[in-house]
Motif scaffolding. Structure first.
Motif, PDB file in Angstrom:
ATOM      1  N   GLY A 232      11.363   3.337   8.104  1.00 56.63           N
ATOM      2  CA  GLY A 232       9.968   3.647   7.835  1.00 56.63           C
ATOM      3  C   GLY A 232       9.612   5.106   8.068  1.00 56.63           C
ATOM      4  O   GLY A 232      10.477   5.968   8.227  1.00 56.63           O
ATOM      5  N   GLU A 233       8.308   5.368   8.073  1.00 57.05           N
ATOM      6  CA  GLU A 233       7.787   6.715   8.292  1.00 57.05           C
ATOM      7  C   GLU A 233       7.321   6.851   9.737  1.00 57.05           C
ATOM      8  O   GLU A 233       6.718   5.937  10.294  1.00 57.05           O
ATOM      9  CB  GLU A 233       6.631   7.003   7.336  1.00 57.05           C
TER      10      GLU A 233
ATOM     11  N   VAL B  52       5.068   4.242  13.835  1.00 64.23           N
ATOM     12  CA  VAL B  52       5.962   3.998  12.706  1.00 64.23           C
ATOM     13  C   VAL B  52       5.289   2.992  11.781  1.00 64.23           C
ATOM     14  O   VAL B  52       4.805   1.945  12.235  1.00 64.23           O
ATOM     15  CB  VAL B  52       7.330   3.435  13.166  1.00 64.23           C
ATOM     16  N   VAL B  53       5.237   3.322  10.495  1.00 62.27           N
ATOM     17  CA  VAL B  53       4.802   2.360   9.485  1.00 62.27           C
ATOM     18  C   VAL B  53       6.040   1.940   8.704  1.00 62.27           C
ATOM     19  O   VAL B  53       6.719   2.777   8.092  1.00 62.27           O
ATOM     20  CB  VAL B  53       3.733   2.946   8.547  1.00 62.27           C
ATOM     21  N   HIS B  54       6.342   0.643   8.779  1.00 63.85           N
ATOM     22  CA  HIS B  54       7.548   0.106   8.148  1.00 63.85           C
ATOM     23  C   HIS B  54       7.143  -1.155   7.394  1.00 63.85           C
ATOM     24  O   HIS B  54       6.680  -2.126   7.995  1.00 63.85           O
ATOM     25  CB  HIS B  54       8.595  -0.209   9.210  1.00 63.85           C
ATOM     26  N   ASP B  55       7.316  -1.141   6.067  1.00 63.26           N
ATOM     27  CA  ASP B  55       6.810  -2.225   5.221  1.00 63.26           C
ATOM     28  C   ASP B  55       5.314  -2.403   5.509  1.00 63.26           C
ATOM     29  O   ASP B  55       4.557  -1.461   5.384  1.00 63.26           O
ATOM     30  CB  ASP B  55       7.606  -3.512   5.456  1.00 63.26           C
TER      31      ASP B  55
ATOM     32  N   PHE C 286       0.843  -1.187   0.000  1.00 57.37           N
ATOM     33  CA  PHE C 286       0.000   0.000   0.000  1.00 57.37           C
ATOM     34  C   PHE C 286       0.882   1.241   0.000  1.00 57.37           C
ATOM     35  O   PHE C 286       2.088   1.171   0.258  1.00 57.37           O
ATOM     36  CB  PHE C 286      -0.929   0.018   1.219  1.00 57.37           C
ATOM     37  N   VAL C 287       0.273   2.364  -0.305  1.00 61.53           N
ATOM     38  CA  VAL C 287       0.909   3.662  -0.129  1.00 61.53           C
ATOM     39  C   VAL C 287       0.143   4.397   0.955  1.00 61.53           C
ATOM     40  O   VAL C 287      -1.020   4.086   1.237  1.00 61.53           O
ATOM     41  CB  VAL C 287       0.931   4.485  -1.429  1.00 61.53           C
ATOM     42  N   LEU C 288       0.789   5.364   1.583  1.00 57.41           N
ATOM     43  CA  LEU C 288       0.165   6.106   2.667  1.00 57.41           C
ATOM     44  C   LEU C 288      -0.291   7.474   2.187  1.00 57.41           C
ATOM     45  O   LEU C 288       0.488   8.215   1.572  1.00 57.41           O
ATOM     46  CB  LEU C 288       1.145   6.264   3.832  1.00 57.41           C
ATOM     47  N   ARG C 289      -1.547   7.790   2.438  1.00 62.24           N
ATOM     48  CA  ARG C 289      -2.074   9.141   2.263  1.00 62.24           C
ATOM     49  C   ARG C 289      -2.180   9.747   3.664  1.00 62.24           C
ATOM     50  O   ARG C 289      -2.783   9.144   4.555  1.00 62.24           O
ATOM     51  CB  ARG C 289      -3.448   9.117   1.599  1.00 62.24           C
ATOM     52  N   ILE C 290      -1.611  10.927   3.839  1.00 63.55           N
ATOM     53  CA  ILE C 290      -1.413  11.468   5.189  1.00 63.55           C
ATOM     54  C   ILE C 290      -1.914  12.905   5.268  1.00 63.55           C
ATOM     55  O   ILE C 290      -1.684  13.710   4.362  1.00 63.55           O
ATOM     56  CB  ILE C 290       0.092  11.435   5.565  1.00 63.55           C
ATOM     57  N   ALA C 291      -2.580  13.218   6.361  1.00 56.70           N
ATOM     58  CA  ALA C 291      -2.940  14.593   6.684  1.00 56.70           C
ATOM     59  C   ALA C 291      -2.485  14.892   8.104  1.00 56.70           C
ATOM     60  O   ALA C 291      -2.578  14.038   8.994  1.00 56.70           O
ATOM     61  CB  ALA C 291      -4.442  14.806   6.568  1.00 56.70           C
ATOM     62  N   HIS C 292      -2.011  16.100   8.305  1.00 52.75           N
ATOM     63  CA  HIS C 292      -1.447  16.505   9.592  1.00 52.75           C
ATOM     64  C   HIS C 292      -1.886  17.939   9.850  1.00 52.75           C
ATOM     65  O   HIS C 292      -1.455  18.863   9.159  1.00 52.75           O
ATOM     66  CB  HIS C 292       0.081  16.388   9.516  1.00 52.75           C
ATOM     67  N   LEU C 293      -2.776  18.127  10.828  1.00 51.48           N
ATOM     68  CA  LEU C 293      -3.297  19.462  11.134  1.00 51.48           C
ATOM     69  C   LEU C 293      -3.251  19.710  12.638  1.00 51.48           C
ATOM     70  O   LEU C 293      -3.409  18.782  13.445  1.00 51.48           O
ATOM     71  CB  LEU C 293      -4.744  19.612  10.652  1.00 51.48           C
TER      72      LEU C 293
ATOM     73  N   PHE D 152       7.299  12.451   9.537  1.00 43.14           N
ATOM     74  CA  PHE D 152       8.687  12.368   9.119  1.00 43.14           C
ATOM     75  C   PHE D 152       8.877  11.212   8.136  1.00 43.14           C
ATOM     76  O   PHE D 152       8.623  10.056   8.474  1.00 43.14           O
ATOM     77  CB  PHE D 152       9.598  12.170  10.334  1.00 43.14           C
ATOM     78  N   LYS D 153       9.329  11.560   6.932  1.00 45.27           N
ATOM     79  CA  LYS D 153       9.616  10.586   5.888  1.00 45.27           C
ATOM     80  C   LYS D 153      11.002  10.887   5.350  1.00 45.27           C
ATOM     81  O   LYS D 153      11.193  11.890   4.651  1.00 45.27           O
ATOM     82  CB  LYS D 153       8.576  10.653   4.770  1.00 45.27           C
ATOM     83  N   PRO D 154      12.003  10.067   5.667  1.00 41.79           N
ATOM     84  CA  PRO D 154      13.371  10.360   5.239  1.00 41.79           C
ATOM     85  C   PRO D 154      13.496  10.454   3.723  1.00 41.79           C
ATOM     86  O   PRO D 154      12.900   9.661   2.979  1.00 41.79           O
ATOM     87  CB  PRO D 154      14.176   9.170   5.777  1.00 41.79           C
ATOM     88  N   ALA D 155      14.273  11.433   3.280  1.00 41.21           N
ATOM     89  CA  ALA D 155      14.543  11.567   1.845  1.00 41.21           C
ATOM     90  C   ALA D 155      15.500  10.486   1.353  1.00 41.21           C
ATOM     91  O   ALA D 155      15.479  10.117   0.174  1.00 41.21           O
ATOM     92  CB  ALA D 155      15.120  12.952   1.551  1.00 41.21           C
ATOM     93  N   ASP D 156      16.323   9.974   2.252  1.00 43.20           N
ATOM     94  CA  ASP D 156      17.276   8.914   1.924  1.00 43.20           C
ATOM     95  C   ASP D 156      16.514   7.590   1.766  1.00 43.20           C
ATOM     96  O   ASP D 156      15.932   7.091   2.737  1.00 43.20           O
ATOM     97  CB  ASP D 156      18.304   8.804   3.046  1.00 43.20           C
TER      98      ASP D 156
END
Length: 284
Positions: free
Chosen positions: A68-69, A142-145, A32-39, A56-60
């Motif tokens: 993970g995120e 944390v979402v990892h795999d 899956f992919v994550l759709r995220i909202a932060h308010l 937080f999603k690392p660019a590396d």
């Protein structure tokens, strides 16, 4: 978080949360992919923001694959600006330490980050009289795999929405929650009890802290909601289910905050909504 009434009571040992997760043979165990909202919103009663939250999603790519995120909501407490200092320090220290840890053990990384944040806040409160007595709640995910790892201290919460149902993943570290578990109060009585702001664990109020942990699997279609008590003080679980389960993340987060404000907005309100969607699904 109220400056005066929301003070931590002494902590006492508690059992770790029981790990729960999806059946690995479930047909929903797909990528899956994550759709995220932060308010975040100051609310209607406060004159400054004591919540701190981040996505937080690392660019590396290598770091992202390894760690993970990371999603964090922290709700500070203390007189003057001390609550703001505590929550912001927690946010920066949690993400810094978590991503600096080279261990493949996600839960151990969260535990190390929480202890480090606790020490940083506690030491500052001991050396700066302006920050004496400050602290903060924290809920992290944390979402990892396909895995999800959640930890909390205090009464900021994480929820999982799956199959049209909502479950509170975390357990509040609060006096009223202890009374509910003991059968002294009902959940309805706890929501309006005059001592509902007394928390029994917080980051920074002592030299060590005992978080709770949850581990499981995230399935296609699941929704995670992380929030401060500025939301849950006004919005019931079933309302969170309705708004976060039926709307895209950005709309869900905004409607949740709007509802809390319509009902008084007595505290700062922070919400992170994370939806697991099929790769290639159009963004709503």
């Amino acid at each position: 978080m109220p400056d005066q009434s929301r003070q931590p009571a002494p902590s006492r040992p508690d059992q770790k949360m029981v790990a729960r997760g999806a059946n690995p043979s479930s047909p929903n165990m797909q990528p899956f992919v994550l759709r995220i909202a932060h308010l975040s919103d100051i609310g209607r009663a406060r004159d400054h923001q004591e919540d701190a939250s981040g996505v937080f999603k690392p660019a590396d790519p290598g770091l992202l694959a390894r760690r993970g995120e990371l999603f964090i909501v922290a709700d500070g407490m203390g007189g003057h600006n001390a609550g703001e200092v505590a929550s912001q320090l927690a946010l920066s220290e949690l993400q810094r330490v978590y991503y600096a840890d080279a261990s493949p053990d996600i839960q151990a990384g969260l535990a190390q980050a929480l202890q480090s944040a606790n020490q940083a806040i506690y030491q500052l409160s001991q050396t700066d009289a302006r920050q004496k007595g400050m602290g903060t709640t924290a809920v992290l995910a944390v979402v990892h795999d396909l895995g999800v790892f959640v930890s909390n201290v205090g009464d900021s919460r994480a929820y999982l929405i799956r199959g049209g149902q909502i479950a509170q993943i975390t357990r509040d570290h609060s006096w009223v929650e202890e009374q509910v578990r003991a059968g002294v109060l009902t959940p309805e009585q706890a929501r309006t009890h005059p001592q509902r702001n007394i928390i029994t664990r917080a980051l920074g109020t002592g030299p060590a802290v005992e978080p709770d942990f949850y581990t499981g699997n995230l399935q296609l279609g699941d929704v995670l909601v992380l929030c401060s008590d500025g939301l849950t003080g006004h919005v019931a679980d079933q309302e969170i289910l309705l708004l976060a389960g039926d709307n895209p993340p950005h709309l869900a987060a905004q409607r949740l905050i709007d509802l809390a404000n319509e009902r008084g907005g007595s505290d700062n309100i922070s919400v992170i909504v994370v939806r697991a969607e099929a790769p290639g699904a159009p963004a709503a």
